[in-house]
Each structure stands twice: as structure tokens, then as C-alpha cells.
Scaffold this active site. Structure first.
Site, PDB file in Angstrom:
ATOM      1  N   ASP A 490      42.683  33.437  53.385  1.00 28.52           N
ATOM      2  CA  ASP A 490      42.031  32.226  53.810  1.00 28.52           C
ATOM      3  C   ASP A 490      41.479  32.571  55.124  1.00 28.52           C
ATOM      4  O   ASP A 490      40.271  31.975  55.645  1.00 28.52           O
ATOM      5  CB  ASP A 490      42.773  31.153  53.740  1.00 28.52           C
ATOM      6  CG  ASP A 490      44.055  31.230  54.288  1.00 28.52           C
ATOM      7  OD1 ASP A 490      44.578  32.417  54.677  1.00 28.52           O
ATOM      8  OD2 ASP A 490      44.557  30.113  54.617  1.00 28.52           O
ATOM      9  N   ASP A 495      49.053  30.146  60.823  1.00 25.72           N
ATOM     10  CA  ASP A 495      50.188  30.668  60.215  1.00 25.72           C
ATOM     11  C   ASP A 495      49.916  30.444  58.793  1.00 25.72           C
ATOM     12  O   ASP A 495      50.755  29.869  57.906  1.00 25.72           O
ATOM     13  CB  ASP A 495      51.427  29.792  60.645  1.00 25.72           C
ATOM     14  CG  ASP A 495      51.142  28.274  60.820  1.00 25.72           C
ATOM     15  OD1 ASP A 495      49.956  27.942  60.158  1.00 25.72           O
ATOM     16  OD2 ASP A 495      52.043  27.613  61.115  1.00 25.72           O
ATOM     17  N   GLU A 496      49.067  31.008  58.259  1.00 23.85           N
ATOM     18  CA  GLU A 496      48.643  31.070  56.792  1.00 23.85           C
ATOM     19  C   GLU A 496      48.318  32.791  56.429  1.00 23.85           C
ATOM     20  O   GLU A 496      48.990  33.254  55.756  1.00 23.85           O
ATOM     21  CB  GLU A 496      47.499  30.443  56.201  1.00 23.85           C
ATOM     22  CG  GLU A 496      47.931  28.883  56.375  1.00 23.85           C
ATOM     23  CD  GLU A 496      47.182  28.023  55.390  1.00 23.85           C
ATOM     24  OE1 GLU A 496      47.365  28.070  54.249  1.00 23.85           O
ATOM     25  OE2 GLU A 496      46.782  26.811  55.753  1.00 23.85           O
ATOM     26  N   GLU A 767      35.966  27.100  58.836  1.00 23.22           N
ATOM     27  CA  GLU A 767      36.587  26.494  57.400  1.00 23.22           C
ATOM     28  C   GLU A 767      35.944  25.079  57.392  1.00 23.22           C
ATOM     29  O   GLU A 767      35.860  24.687  56.071  1.00 23.22           O
ATOM     30  CB  GLU A 767      38.217  26.119  57.859  1.00 23.22           C
ATOM     31  CG  GLU A 767      38.922  25.379  56.850  1.00 23.22           C
ATOM     32  CD  GLU A 767      40.199  25.178  57.344  1.00 23.22           C
ATOM     33  OE1 GLU A 767      40.725  25.343  58.463  1.00 23.22           O
ATOM     34  OE2 GLU A 767      41.306  25.325  56.498  1.00 23.22           O
ATOM     35  N   HIS A 788      36.799  31.195  58.428  1.00 19.57           N
ATOM     36  CA  HIS A 788      37.387  31.005  56.834  1.00 19.57           C
ATOM     37  C   HIS A 788      36.020  31.230  56.232  1.00 19.57           C
ATOM     38  O   HIS A 788      34.934  30.713  56.354  1.00 19.57           O
ATOM     39  CB  HIS A 788      37.636  29.583  56.779  1.00 19.57           C
ATOM     40  CG  HIS A 788      38.766  29.154  56.428  1.00 19.57           C
ATOM     41  ND1 HIS A 788      40.193  29.363  57.070  1.00 19.57           N
ATOM     42  CD2 HIS A 788      39.319  28.616  55.247  1.00 19.57           C
ATOM     43  CE1 HIS A 788      41.138  28.740  56.474  1.00 19.57           C
ATOM     44  NE2 HIS A 788      40.517  28.568  55.457  1.00 19.57           N
TER      45      HIS A 788
HETATM   46  C1  BGC Z   1      43.772  27.341  53.317  1.00 22.63           C
HETATM   47  C2  BGC Z   1      42.696  27.185  52.335  1.00 22.63           C
HETATM   48  C3  BGC Z   1      42.913  27.076  50.956  1.00 22.63           C
HETATM   49  C4  BGC Z   1      43.655  25.914  50.851  1.00 22.63           C
HETATM   50  C5  BGC Z   1      43.978  25.121  49.563  1.00 22.63           C
HETATM   51  C6  BGC Z   1      44.358  26.095  53.258  1.00 22.63           C
HETATM   52  O1  BGC Z   1      45.359  25.875  53.924  1.00 22.63           O
HETATM   53  O2  BGC Z   1      43.601  27.520  54.503  1.00 22.63           O
HETATM   54  O3  BGC Z   1      41.318  27.656  52.711  1.00 22.63           O
HETATM   55  O4  BGC Z   1      42.249  27.433  50.094  1.00 22.63           O
HETATM   56  O5  BGC Z   1      44.710  25.532  51.789  1.00 22.63           O
HETATM   57  O6  BGC Z   1      44.101  23.922  49.568  1.00 22.63           O
END
Ligand code: BGC
Length: 922
Positions: A490, A495-496, A767, A788
């Protein structure tokens, strides 16, 4: 070492091959080259039983097709030409198949190296010469081939965030060697050295997979790194995805201890083999990497370096013993996707002192990778680098949007000499770097940045006469580079950094235009199947590092059907449908079993994530009912399953799922559409999904597209869709004859629009539509990534409808091509190029004083239907009336212009352009 030439240079060479073939070796009417096995040139870790071979044809003669091919495979390159006994000869096969031709010889065994050549006959039955000799080598096909032992250190400090252990083993080579291969993998990420030389150019190996079910190993040809006498191998490990921090600071997802497994196989001149393995004779210690984490960065104390530690004469007496761990039972598989490698180098474009007094280097591009520096410091001096994507409104360094991720590099100097450093087991998403602990001059001699991403190879280019649109395309490509780091993520900075399925499905088709993502998605989809629940539920993220309750969201989990179908279309890869069919089917049955009368109106859904509204993503006029979306994607997944079943010849499934689809569509219409065609959510996304997925009866489509156009008008020509509506809005407008509205949407510069971030200086896709708000302030740091890719899904329409390059779905992989360029009144020219499995396609149009020129290149062994827009008067091709050109056939009028069919070659069409499509004002 195998990779003396950097991989990026190799990719460049590959791109250039067609031209070199043109320049030098087009000695035959048809020539053959650019051969790949399972999408790779000369791969040495193949573990599929019938590797698929592909090649490209080259010819200066138009309308060249392949009528037949012949493949020969031998155990030795020389044997091929000597007519000796070969492993397999296909004989002459009358077929136009030049991609994905499976090897059909005897079963191959571990380590077997196969040399292969191909020759072809064209449609005039003229033969090419035999191609150059290429090869593939099999990996270790059985667990029993692994005689090495898993090894670990015995340190208590071996925990997440702890130091990186360094393992070492010495060995002696007594006789001259023919070749040597290193087979290696780890729990964690590894970096290997042989005799003080880095092995290969790959990073973050063994890559990210669903580790408990699939763990990749890599193979390196290390023949030139081994010498007679004493040698040593050294391997450093880091936390990586295996046990490093992930969402919510969760750690140890796959285990808490790092481990290493390798075997170095040396083949002597006399054919005998010696295997040097990871085992109890290895030694271990800690070195300079005191901490290393994808989220947080690296802490490196150069005073702890062990100079020469992987060389033969290093003294290991202070090092510790390792423990072997044979209870580790892994599902080892050969690496399939492209490795992460180092790509573009950036030099500072400016060094700022911010209003808060920070010293900040600007690299000019939001990139993903790291900073390399060369500096002098006194022993114990500390340099700290902080990475951020943007400056705040006042021009200060900003990294609050990283949330808990630190993205910090701390380096402790060892002595007074210039020291060169780059990180090892981490990557940062950044454009700006705040520097602490160094006050001297900064320039390209001491600070550079490198982009790291999966080595997919660029396949597409798109450009127009409009610089803002070109910057948008640049941003889309950089969104892809920054987020294709072994898995489609994403975002690459906060922190993902997880394989969010919704983002991946939205962007997948665009991704296939920009770069070759066939093996990248093939690998990732296997992880999807592996992590799919028994009841068919597909997790939100793949590999699934979240709880098993985070599954089954519409528009996210549908990546299970959308991605395989997209890869099939882009590369003509039928096997991906075979591979994923069970997973596709089980996702559709999951939905079915959670529906009442085929209406899916339960469960947790993200909906049209991050759509526009006054207060953004929870309510507002652009809010689309989540269950309506769920039902729409239920239909779409079922449709794609039917498509796959048709390709695979599963007639009974086609029948069953067609009945199901009819009932899903009925339920959609009953629940969400009034008899006169008004939808319960009157949003852009509602109409886009209903039209794109063919959910409305024919008689309601006209009114639906009008309502969509009206809605866009109500928002003063702005887009209001989120992640789910955005990929299709322009496609739908074009399909129903409103390309001009699509162009207006694309060209809009005010928020919300694709170009708005460009006007704010974006170098990647954001994003949110307003990561930086019109007043210059930043959006909520809790969710404001500047890298994103989801909204970059507009790239698909830019290639398909502005440049006009698309595959015929009945002859996928661009075997049959459609060239349907659209002229937007905002542009005077546009061009797209795409390197396909057959070769390069080009479509470039320009308009000057009402004269329309279209340059088209179609690769050999393909045909194209061209739709010339808004034609008036005579059409010429390279100066001749099109009716007199022998390679042009099926000339016919269609409702928007003139349609005709061509064979391979370069063509230039010229005519007077006369717009007939009504111009909608925005
Ligand atoms: C991510 C997204 C993801 C979403 C889902 C986010 O925190 O960065 O791109 O698809 O959560 O809700």
C-alpha cells in the site's frame, strides 16, 4: 560472481536487443531472439516441471507471422549444433505460438542444466536461422536435495530489534572447478559474501512469501568467486519480514529466531561434486549492525566492523559456535519473481536550512531505497539521518505521517578516514533527509540516494504534449517503483507496507503496462492461495500478517479474481488461470455462502475508500453504499470466474456460474436500482461500477451514463471516486462515448483531481486526493501517505484510450491488438509504447492544423485492428492511399471513425481530422 554487470544494465541490454538484432543480424527474412524461460533470461533456479519458453520474432518485412517453430534442448551447448543425442526435440510444430511453449521432454531432475535453441518459419514458409543458445537450470526439486542444516546463533539478544548475527564457514578447494552454485535462504533476510565479495546484486532475499507455507531460496552462480585453496563464506541476517515489526507494532509473525540455510555446490573439472553446507562447523558473532528494521531503519556502529570477515585468512577464534536446528520444516521453493535490486541514483538537488534550523537534503524525488554517504568522522562520532516525504507548510522537515515508523539511520564512525556506508536490511520512503551530526559541505560526492525495487524491467512509456500529464505518468511509475518491493504494498514509508489487496487490484492493470509484472504477480498470487482461508475468504493483506479475522472485504479480496485475469490478458498466460482457478472459485463460493438469494449485504467492507467528500472519507455526497459495492464486485468476480472457466474449457462451470451471475445481477437491480434506472447511491462510483460490470439491463445504460456525466457536472467537473471507482471512471466514459468528459476529468487541476497533486509538486501518487490541502496545510498525519499507487490506476486508461493500446481479450497477451487512440482537445499529441511478449507496440498520434498523423508499430506474429478517429477525406499510409497498401485489410467505417486491420511493421497514417463527437463543456 555471476552478476558482474548490474542487473539494471542487463535489463537495458535486453531492451536494446531488438535494435541490435535489427542492426546486425537481420540476415533472414525472419529472425528469432530475446528468449526467456518462465519470464527470465537464462534462469538458474527453475522448479516447475515443464518450463515455458518464449521468444520474439524480428523482421524488416511487414506482416510477418510465425507459421511453425522447432525447439531443441540439449545437455550441452555444443551438442545442439552437432546433431548429437538431445534431451528433447520438438520437431517442426505448425503453430503460431511463440510465447509460453511448454518443454515437453523427459522429466527434469534437480540441478539439470538445459541448453535450448529455437528456429521459426514465417508465413511464407521461410526459415529463420537457429537462435543463439540460451539455457535454464533446474533448482533443488526435492527436500532431500538439501543436505545442509538450518543454523542459528545461541544468543539471548537474538530478538526483534536485536543485532544482526554474522555467520561464517571456511572451506578448502583442492582441484580445479568447473562451476559453483550457492543455494541459500533464511528466516529473516540475508546478505552473503564469498571471499569478501558480495554474492549477487539482490536485496532483501529470500523475499516475502507466506513463510509458513512457502519459503523461497535463491541460487547464485559463484563459479568465479571460488579459488583454489582456502575460501570462506559469510552471511549476515536481519529481521526482515520474518520477525520484524509489522502493522500495530506486531512482531515475530512467522517466528522469533533468525536462521540460515545454505549449500554451496562445487562441481570439479572431473565432474565430481563437493557440497559445503551450513552446519555445526559454522561460527557466529555480532558485528556492526546493532539494529535493523524495515520500519525503523538501521543502527550501525562502524567500530564493530570485522574487516575481511568473509575472507579465507580471517581469524575466527573469538567467534561462537552455532546450533543446528533440524526441527525447522520448510516448504522450500525456488525464487520465482524478480529480485529487488538497486536502480536509479539521485544526487542532492538542494541542501536547505529549514526555519526550525534543521539541515535537510532534498533529492528531488519521493523515492524508496536509501541514502549512501561517504564522510569522515572521529571514532565514536554519530551521524543521524531522518527520512521524510514532504516539507510542511512552513518548509520544515516533516515525518509525522510515518506514524510509529522511525525511518532513521544512525551511523557511528570508526576513525578519521572517509567511510562509505549504505544500509542493509531496511528501506526508506523519502525525498528529504534531515541530517544531524554532520555540518560539513554536502554534495553528490558525499550524499547520494538509490532507489530499490523489484527488478521488473520497464515495458511501457506514455507521454503527451501536456507536461502536467507527463508528470502524472512519471508519478504513476514512481508509485509503482516505490511500492513493488517483492510484494505489491500500500505504501513504503509508514508503519504498514503490507500487501493490501484492494490497492493491488486497483493498480494491477496499470502495472502491467509500465513494467513486466508477470512473475511478480504469479508469485504473489500463490501466496494469496496459500493464505486464503479454507472457506474461501481472502485476507485483507497478502502475505497475511494480520489476524485471520481480517478477511473478505469486497473490492479488496476480489484481487483473487481480478489479478489472475489481468495477468492472463497482459501476458497471454493461461497457466496463471490454471494456477489460481481453485482460489478464484473458492472466493466466489465464499461470497455465495454469505449471501441471501445471492444478495451479499453482510460483512465488513472498506467501501469506496478515500472518496471525496467535504469531510472526507466517512460521509458526504459522494458516499456509495458499501453493500451496493459488495454486490457489484460479487458480480464482477463471478464474471471473471466465468471468463477463466471458458479459457480453461470448463463448460459445466461456465453454465453454473452464468446462472449464478444472472441471479446476482437481478438481485443488484432489485435492491439498488429503481425501475427508471436511478441508483440508491447517486454517486459517480455507483454508476461507474454498474456500467463497468454490466449490471444494468441494456435499456437503463443510456440513462445511467447520463446520470454519471450529470454528477460530474454537479461537482464542477471533478472526480469524487475513491479506490474502487477511480480505476474505471474514464474507461466507462470512453466506452459509452464520453471520452471528452474523461479528458476533462483528467485535465482538471483543482482538488479533487489527478493533476491537483501535480500542481502541488507531487513526484509520486498520493494516498489522498488532498494530501497537501489547497491552503498548503497537510492532511491528517494518521493517514497521509505521499506514495500510494491506487489513484494511479488512471494509467490504464491513458495507455488504453489516449495512446489506444489494448489487447484483444479473445487473443490475449497482445497477440491480437487494438489500436484505438482518442484525441482530447487539450492535447496535440500523445504516444505510448509497450514491450509485449511479442515485441514492441507503439502508437503515437499528433494533430497539427487539422492534419492527423498516427505512427503505429506492431510486432511480428501479431495483427492489429486500428480505429482511426474522426476521419474525413483520404487516408494515406506512408504516402499511399490505404486502399492500395497490401498489408492493410478489412477497411470499414465504424461509428467513430475508420477501422482497418494490419499485420506487423511500422505504419504512418495521415488524414484530415474532423471531430464528430460532441464536445461536452467542463
Ligand atoms: C492502507 C490502504 C488500505 C486500507 C484498507 C490503509 O491503511 O494504507 O491503502 O487499502 O488501509 O482500508
Amino acid at each position: 560472481m555471476r552478476n558482474k554487470i548490474p542487473l539494471s544494465a542487463k535489463v537495458l541490454l535486453l531492451i536494446l536487443i531488438p535494435f541490435s538484432i535489427r542492426a546486425k543480424t537481420l540476415t533472414y527474412p525472419v529472425n528469432v531472439g530475446n528468449m526467456v524461460c518462465e519470464y527470465k533470461t537464462n534462469p538458474i533456479s527453475v522448479d516447475v516441471s515443464n518450463p515455458r519458453l518464449s521468444w520474439k520474432l524480428y523482421s524488416l518485412i511487414r506482416n510477418t507471422r510465425q507459421n511453425a517453430y522447432e525447439i531443441r534442448v540439449g545437455s550441452n551447448a555444443l551438442l545442439l549444433t552437432k546433431g548429437k543425442k538431445l534431451i528433447w526435440e520438438s520437431g517442426r510444430v505448425n503453430s503460431d505460438q511463440s510465447t509460453q511453449v511448454p518443454y515437453k521432454g523427459p522429466a527434469l531432475i534437480s540441478r539439470e542444466k538445459c541448453y535450448w535453441q529455437v528456429r521459426v518459419w514465417n508465413n511464407k514458409n521461410q526459415a529463420s536461422g537457429w537462435s543463439e543458445v540460451n539455457y535454464w537450470k533446474m533448482g533443488l526439486l526435492n527436500r532431500s536435495d538439501w543436505v545442509a542444516h538450518w543454523i542459528q546463533d545461541t544468543y539471548k539478544s537474538d530478538t526483534t530489534g536485536g543485532p544482526s548475527p554474522m555467520f561464517r564457514k571456511e572451506f578448502n578447494i583442492k582441484k580445479p572447478i568447473r562451476a559453483a552454485y550457492l543455494y541459500i535462504t533464511a528466516h529473516g533476510v540475508y546478505e552473503a559474501q564469498l571471499n569478501n565479495e558480495r554474492v549477487g546484486n539482490d536485496y532483501f532475499t529470500p523475499g516475502f512469501t507466506s513463510y509458513k507455507k512457502r519459503l523461497q531460496y535463491q541460487v547464485y552462480d559463484v563459479s568465479s568467486a571460488i579459488k583454489k585453496g582456502d575460501n570462506a563464506i559469510g552471511v549476515t541476517l536481519g529481521d526482515g519480514w520474518y520477525r520484524g515489526y509489522t502493522y500495530d507494532r506486531k512482531k515475530d509473525v512467522y517466528g522469533s529466531k533468525l536462521a540460515l540455510l545454505f549449500q554451496l555446490e562445487v562441481i570439479y573439472e572431473n565432474g565430481s561434486r563437493q557440497i559445503i553446507t551450513s552446519d555445526k562447523n559454522c561460527r557466529v558473532t555480532y558485528g556492526p549492525i546493532l539494529k535493523s528494521s524495515f520500519f525503523d531503519g538501521e543502527l550501525y556502529d562502524a567500530r564493530n566492523e570485522k574487516p575481511g570477515w568473509s575472507g579465507a585468512d580471517y581469524n575466527v577464534s573469538q567467534w561462537d559456535n552455532v546450533q543446528t536446528n533440524d526441527s525447522i520444516k520448510d516448504h522450500l521453493i525456488a525464487m520465482y519473481g524478480p529480485p529487488v535490486t538497486k536502480h536509479e541514483k539521485f544526487t542532492p538537488i538542494q541542501v536547505l536550512t529549514t526555519p526550525e534550523g534543521d539541515r535537510v537534503v532534498d533529492f528531488g524525488q519521493n523515492l524508496v531505497g536509501w541514502v549512501q554517504f561517504r564522510l569522515k568522522g572521529k571514532a565514536g562520532d554519530t551521524l543521524r539521518l531522518f527520512h521524510g516525504e514532504v516539507l510542511d507548510q512552513k518548509g520544515n522537515f516533516y515525518n509525522k505521517n510515518l506514524r510509529t515508523a522511525k525511518q532513521e539511520i544512525t551511523y557511528v564512525f570508526k576513525d578519521g578516514d572517509a567511510e562509505t556506508y549504505e544500509p542493509h536490511f531496511t528501506f526508506q520512503g523519502f525525498r528529504y533527509v534531515k541530517i544531524q551530526g554532520y555540518t560539513g559541505p554536502i554534495d553528490s560526492t558525499n550524499f547520494v540516494a538509490y532507489a530499490l525495487y523489484s527488478d521488473m524491467g520497464q515495458t511501457g512509456n506514455f507521454s503527451t504534449s501536456n507536461e502536467l500529464v507527463n508528470q502524472l505518468q512519471h508519478n504513476i511509475q514512481w508509485g509503482q517503483k516505490g511500492n513493488f518491493i517483492d510484494i505489491p504494498t500500500d505504501c513504503p514509508q509508514r508503519d504498514e507496507r503490507m500487501g493490501w489487496t484492494g490497492d493491488a487490484q486497483a493498480f494491477c492493470s496499470t502495472a502491467t503496462f509500465n513494467m513486466n509484472v508477470a512473475s511478480f504477480f504469479t508469485k504473489w498470487l500463490k501466496d494469496l492461495s496459500a493464505d486464503q482461508l479454507k472457506n474461501g475468504a481472502v485476507p485483507y493483506v497478502i502475505p497475511n500478517v494480520l489476524d485471520s479475522t481480517y478477511v473478505a472485504a469486497s473490492g479488496w479480496s476480489d484481487v483473487a479474481t481480478i489479478a489472475p485475469w489481468t495477468i492472463y490478458l497482459a501476458y497471454g498466460d493461461k497457466q496463471i488461470l490454471q494456477q489460481q482457478y481453485a482460489s478464484m472459485q473458492s472466493w466466489v463460493s465464499y461470497i455465495q455462502s454469505h449471501s441471501r438469494n445471492n444478495l451479499w449485504d453482510t460483512g465488513n467492507h472498506f467501501g469506496d475508500w478515500l472518496f471525496y467528500s467535504g469531510t472526507d472519507y466517512e460521509d458526504g455526497a459522494a458516499l456509495t453504499d458499501k453493500n451496493l459495492i459488495a454486490q457489484a464486485f460479487y458480480a464482477y468476480s463471478t464474471q471473471l470466474l466465468i471468463n477463466a472457466a471458458k479459457v480453461l474449457g470448463r463448460d459445466e462451470d461456465v453454465r453454473i456460474y452464468t446462472l449464478l451471475l444472472n441471479s446476482i445481477k437481478k438481485a443488484f437491480q432489485t435492491e439498488y436500482v429503481t425501475p427508471s434506472g436511478r441508483m440508491i447511491s447517486g454517486t459517480q462510483t455507483s454508476y461507474v461500477l454498474a456500467l463497468n460490470f454490466d449490471l444494468l439491463p441494456e435499456n437503463l445504460r443510456e440513462s445511467a451514463i447520463k446520470r454519471l456525466v450529470q454528477n460530474i457536472d454537479d461537482y464542477d467537473g471533478h472526480i469524487t471516486t475513491g479506490f474502487l471507482g477511480t480505476p474505471y471512471i474514464c474507461q466507462v466514459l470512453s466506452r459509452f462515448g464520453y471520452t471528452d468528459v474523461a479528458f476533462s476529468l483528467l485535465m482538471k487541476k483543482s482538488y479533487p483531481s489527478w493533476l491537483y497533486p501535480v500542481t502541488k509538486g507531487a513526484t509520486t501518487i498520493w494516498e489522498r486526493w488532498d494530501g497537501i490541502k489547497p491552503d498548503g496545510t497537510l492532511q491528517d498525519p494518521a493517514m497521509n501517505s505521499f506514495n500510494h499507487y491506487a489513484y494511479g490506476a488512471i494509467g490504464d486508461w491513458m495507455y488504453k484510450d489516449i495512446a489506444g493500446i489494448r489487447t484483444d481479450e479473445n487473443s490475449p497477451g497482445f497477440h491480437k491488438i487494438w489500436i484505438t487512440p482518442h484525441v482530447g482537445r487539450h492535447l496535440t499529441s500523445a504516444q505510448g509504447t509497450l514491450e509485449t511478449m511479442y515485441g514492441a507496440i507503439k502508437s503515437a498520434w499528433s494533430i497539427a492544423d487539422s492534419t492527423y498523423t498516427l505512427n503505429v508499430t506492431i510486432p511480428p506474429n501479431t495483427t492489429a485492428n486500428i480505429v482511426l478517429p474522426s476521419v474525413s477525406g483520404l487516408i494515406t499510409e506512408s504516402g499511399n492511399n490505404i486502399y492500395t497498401v497490401p498489408e492493410i485489410s478489412n477497411i470499414q467505417k465504424n461509428n467513430t471513425g475508420m477501422q482497418l486491420t494490419i499485420g506487423s511493421g511500422d505504419y504512418t497514417f495521415v488524414y484530415t481530422y474532423k471531430p464528430t463527437v460532441p464536445v461536452v463543456k467542463h
